[in-house]
Design an enzyme around this catalytic site. Structure first.
Site, PDB file in Angstrom:
ATOM      1  N   LYS A  73       8.129  10.315  -9.792  1.00 29.73           N
ATOM      2  CA  LYS A  73       8.626  10.045  -8.485  1.00 29.73           C
ATOM      3  C   LYS A  73       9.532  10.989  -8.020  1.00 29.73           C
ATOM      4  CE  LYS A  73       8.588   4.943  -8.737  1.00 29.73           C
ATOM      5  NZ  LYS A  73       7.342   5.317  -8.953  1.00 29.73           N
ATOM      6  N   ASP A 104       3.942  10.798  -7.431  1.00 31.49           N
ATOM      7  CA  ASP A 104       3.985   9.404  -6.593  1.00 31.49           C
ATOM      8  C   ASP A 104       4.533   9.571  -5.286  1.00 31.49           C
ATOM      9  OD1 ASP A 104       3.537   8.036  -9.050  1.00 31.49           O
ATOM     10  OD2 ASP A 104       5.105   7.286  -9.418  1.00 31.49           O
ATOM     11  N   ARG A 155      -4.768  10.023  -4.942  1.00 28.00           N
ATOM     12  CA  ARG A 155      -4.809   8.611  -5.234  1.00 28.00           C
ATOM     13  C   ARG A 155      -4.423   7.688  -4.033  1.00 28.00           C
ATOM     14  NH1 ARG A 155       0.403   7.167  -7.988  1.00 28.00           N
ATOM     15  NH2 ARG A 155      -0.411   8.369  -9.898  1.00 28.00           N
ATOM     16  N   LYS A 158      -2.439   0.880  -1.713  1.00 26.53           N
ATOM     17  CA  LYS A 158      -2.062   0.048  -0.469  1.00 26.53           C
ATOM     18  C   LYS A 158      -0.629   0.472   0.109  1.00 26.53           C
ATOM     19  CE  LYS A 158      -5.525  -3.309  -1.416  1.00 26.53           C
ATOM     20  NZ  LYS A 158      -6.061  -4.613  -1.440  1.00 26.53           N
ATOM     21  N   GLY A 159       0.468   0.774  -0.875  1.00 24.79           N
ATOM     22  CA  GLY A 159       1.557   0.957  -0.236  1.00 24.79           C
ATOM     23  C   GLY A 159       2.541  -0.010  -0.831  1.00 24.79           C
ATOM     24  N   ARG A 257      10.517  -6.212 -10.307  1.00 27.22           N
ATOM     25  CA  ARG A 257       9.639  -5.792  -9.227  1.00 27.22           C
ATOM     26  C   ARG A 257       8.144  -6.309  -9.391  1.00 27.22           C
ATOM     27  NH1 ARG A 257       8.865   0.435  -8.536  1.00 27.22           N
ATOM     28  NH2 ARG A 257      11.136   0.248  -9.130  1.00 27.22           N
TER      29      ARG A 257
HETATM   30  P1  FAD Z   1      -3.100  -6.603  -3.702  1.00 24.96           P
HETATM   31  O1  FAD Z   1      -3.496  -6.000  -2.277  1.00 24.96           O
HETATM   32  O2  FAD Z   1      -1.839  -6.789  -4.210  1.00 24.96           O
HETATM   33  O3  FAD Z   1      -4.193  -7.594  -4.211  1.00 24.96           O
HETATM   34  C1  FAD Z   1      -5.396  -7.585  -3.964  1.00 24.96           C
HETATM   35  C2  FAD Z   1      -6.406  -8.324  -5.225  1.00 24.96           C
HETATM   36  O4  FAD Z   1      -5.995  -7.630  -6.358  1.00 24.96           O
HETATM   37  C3  FAD Z   1      -5.895  -9.641  -5.508  1.00 24.96           C
HETATM   38  O5  FAD Z   1      -6.290 -10.689  -4.785  1.00 24.96           O
HETATM   39  C4  FAD Z   1      -6.360  -9.709  -6.907  1.00 24.96           C
HETATM   40  O6  FAD Z   1      -7.733 -10.240  -7.070  1.00 24.96           O
HETATM   41  C5  FAD Z   1      -5.981  -8.696  -7.449  1.00 24.96           C
HETATM   42  N1  FAD Z   1      -4.705  -8.308  -8.106  1.00 24.96           N
HETATM   43  C6  FAD Z   1      -3.689  -7.749  -7.686  1.00 24.96           C
HETATM   44  N2  FAD Z   1      -2.753  -7.780  -8.416  1.00 24.96           N
HETATM   45  C7  FAD Z   1      -3.056  -8.663  -9.686  1.00 24.96           C
HETATM   46  C8  FAD Z   1      -2.303  -9.016 -10.736  1.00 24.96           C
HETATM   47  N3  FAD Z   1      -1.027  -8.810 -11.025  1.00 24.96           N
HETATM   48  N4  FAD Z   1      -2.883  -9.592 -11.366  1.00 24.96           N
HETATM   49  C9  FAD Z   1      -4.300 -10.078 -11.195  1.00 24.96           C
HETATM   50  N5  FAD Z   1      -5.020  -9.519 -10.046  1.00 24.96           N
HETATM   51  C10 FAD Z   1      -4.320  -8.989  -9.160  1.00 24.96           C
HETATM   52  N6  FAD Z   1       2.576   2.407  -4.525  1.00 24.96           N
HETATM   53  C11 FAD Z   1       3.293   3.380  -3.546  1.00 24.96           C
HETATM   54  O7  FAD Z   1       3.775   3.100  -2.675  1.00 24.96           O
HETATM   55  N7  FAD Z   1       3.372   4.839  -4.197  1.00 24.96           N
HETATM   56  C12 FAD Z   1       2.947   4.816  -5.498  1.00 24.96           C
HETATM   57  O8  FAD Z   1       2.963   6.114  -5.797  1.00 24.96           O
HETATM   58  C13 FAD Z   1       2.194   4.025  -5.967  1.00 24.96           C
HETATM   59  N8  FAD Z   1       1.489   4.397  -7.070  1.00 24.96           N
HETATM   60  C14 FAD Z   1       0.469   3.366  -7.757  1.00 24.96           C
HETATM   61  C15 FAD Z   1      -0.195   3.777  -8.826  1.00 24.96           C
HETATM   62  C16 FAD Z   1      -0.947   2.741  -9.494  1.00 24.96           C
HETATM   63  C17 FAD Z   1      -1.891   3.333 -10.650  1.00 24.96           C
HETATM   64  C18 FAD Z   1      -1.324   1.531  -8.976  1.00 24.96           C
HETATM   65  C19 FAD Z   1      -2.061   0.641  -9.443  1.00 24.96           C
HETATM   66  C20 FAD Z   1      -0.314   1.262  -7.885  1.00 24.96           C
HETATM   67  C21 FAD Z   1       0.456   2.178  -7.341  1.00 24.96           C
HETATM   68  N9  FAD Z   1       1.115   1.952  -6.220  1.00 24.96           N
HETATM   69  C22 FAD Z   1       2.077   2.712  -5.360  1.00 24.96           C
HETATM   70  C23 FAD Z   1       1.392   0.467  -5.829  1.00 24.96           C
HETATM   71  C24 FAD Z   1       0.358   0.064  -4.521  1.00 24.96           C
HETATM   72  O9  FAD Z   1       0.763   0.773  -3.488  1.00 24.96           O
HETATM   73  C25 FAD Z   1       0.365  -1.530  -4.492  1.00 24.96           C
HETATM   74  O10 FAD Z   1       1.464  -2.249  -4.119  1.00 24.96           O
HETATM   75  C26 FAD Z   1      -0.175  -2.414  -5.646  1.00 24.96           C
HETATM   76  O11 FAD Z   1      -1.090  -1.781  -6.273  1.00 24.96           O
HETATM   77  C27 FAD Z   1      -0.786  -3.760  -5.223  1.00 24.96           C
HETATM   78  O12 FAD Z   1      -1.997  -3.374  -4.462  1.00 24.96           O
HETATM   79  P2  FAD Z   1      -3.322  -3.819  -5.119  1.00 24.96           P
HETATM   80  O13 FAD Z   1      -4.136  -2.685  -4.288  1.00 24.96           O
HETATM   81  O14 FAD Z   1      -3.368  -3.550  -6.616  1.00 24.96           O
HETATM   82  O15 FAD Z   1      -3.806  -5.198  -4.737  1.00 24.96           O
END
Ligand code: FAD
Length: 275
Positions: A73, A104, A155, A158-159, A257
């Site tokens: 970070k 990140d 990478r 979604k944010g 978080r």
């Molecule tokens: P969401 O839109 O939250 O959920 C969509 C679907 O995914 C859900 O309906 C469900 O089916 C499934 N799902 C989601 N969470 C779960 C759970 N806990 N258990 C079971 N199913 C679930 N954000 C940043 O701003 N900066 C970064 O540098 C950053 N780095 C990241 C690195 C990695 C490897 C990952 C995975 C995420 C990172 N993020 C980062 C966080 C990201 O921005 C999202 O806030 C986070 O990943 C949630 O979005 P999503 O696409 O996983 O799913």
């Protein structure tokens, strides 16, 4: 000591437990992305200490047979103290070994400096670095055009931050739509590698369709403690999967978080403790 309830989301308090965790992941066909917990330091000594911890970690990884990289970070290695501090410390980590280093993405005010620092290292290392970009940011389409011309991996997530509506999509459905648009662009235009940073089955299926259509290399990246069975199943099906595993003594705020994001995470952790 890490309480069992946080154990599901954090790979221990020090590098030794984190490396053990990665060894277990690798045995299941999943690669690791280690992240030392820490952010927003306003004391240079803290930023320098975590930079040194990363330097030691990337050297240990380079000397090991583990399939693992790191993710850093910007505010942990000095961005809040000045762009120059961040850039100097990032250089120390990237130059310390051949281990792949992800950067990140944090809040919207840090995007320009993060991109500039990334570009410097992407060119200098011929792509041995990666950058996270956020689908909820309207500017990401232009940032992706700039990134398409660089070596290195990107990478798409979604944010996780909450930028003002003037510069960001607020509606979840619109963020999902932007994620799909940006992902399609990346599969069409990138050749350095794509990280699908999402747990969303719809996005992971869409990435597989795009791979079929364009043939571009990609990997799926998910967090430790989230859909771990799916991580192993996906890896077994032949898709490269990386688990982002945080470690370190600042685990409490990270754990909260994860639970704030999704209450099921607390129930899941509790079930794991009780079973
Ligand atoms: P969401 O839109 O939250 O959920 C969509 C679907 O995914 C859900 O309906 C469900 O089916 C499934 N799902 C989601 N969470 C779960 C759970 N806990 N258990 C079971 N199913 C679930 N954000 C940043 O701003 N900066 C970064 O540098 C950053 N780095 C990241 C690195 C990695 C490897 C990952 C995975 C995420 C990172 N993020 C980062 C966080 C990201 O921005 C999202 O806030 C986070 O990943 C949630 O979005 P999503 O696409 O996983 O799913």
């Amino acid at each position: 000591m890490l309480p069992p309830i946080a154990n599901n989301f954090v790979a221990g308090e020090g590098p030794a437990t984190a490396l053990d965790h990665v060894r277990g992941l690798n045995a299941d066909g999943v690669a690791g992305i280690l992240n030392l917990l820490g952010e927003h330091y306003d004391d240079r000594a803290d930023a320098d200490a975590d930079t040194q911890a990363y330097v030691d970690l990337v050297r240990d990884l380079a000397a090991s047979d583990l399939d693992c990289c790191v993710s850093v970070k910007p505010s942990q290695i000095g961005l809040d103290l000045g762009d120059d501090v961040f850039r100097e410390n990032l250089s120390r980590i990237v130059d310390a070994s051949d281990t792949f280093v992800w950067v990140d993405m944090e809040d919207h005010e840090t995007v320009d400096v993060t991109l500039d620092a990334y570009e410097e290292h992407a060119r200098a290392t011929d792509g041995n670095v990666g950058l996270c970009v956020q689908a909820n940011m309207r500017r990401t389409d232009e940032d992706l055009e700039r990134l398409a011309d660089l070596p290195g991996k990107v990478r798409l997530v979604k944010g996780a931050y909450d930028p003002p509506k003037e510069i960001a999509y607020k509606d979840k459905a619109r963020v999902d739509e932007a994620y799909r648009e940006y992902l399609e662009y990346m599969f069409r235009e990138f050749d350095g590698g794509i990280g699908v940073g999402s747990h969303d089955p719809a996005m992971i299926d869409y990435a597989a369709d795009l791979h079929e259509e364009y043939g571009t290399d990609y990997e799926v990246q998910m967090l430790m403690g989230v859909r771990e069975e799916a991580q192993v199943d996906l890896a077994a099906s032949g898709v490269p999967v990386y688990q982002y595993a945080p470690y370190g003594d600042k685990w409490l705020s990270y754990f909260y978080r994860r639970v704030r994001e999704r209450k099921e995470n607390a129930l899941f952790a509790l079930r794991a403790v009780l079973s």
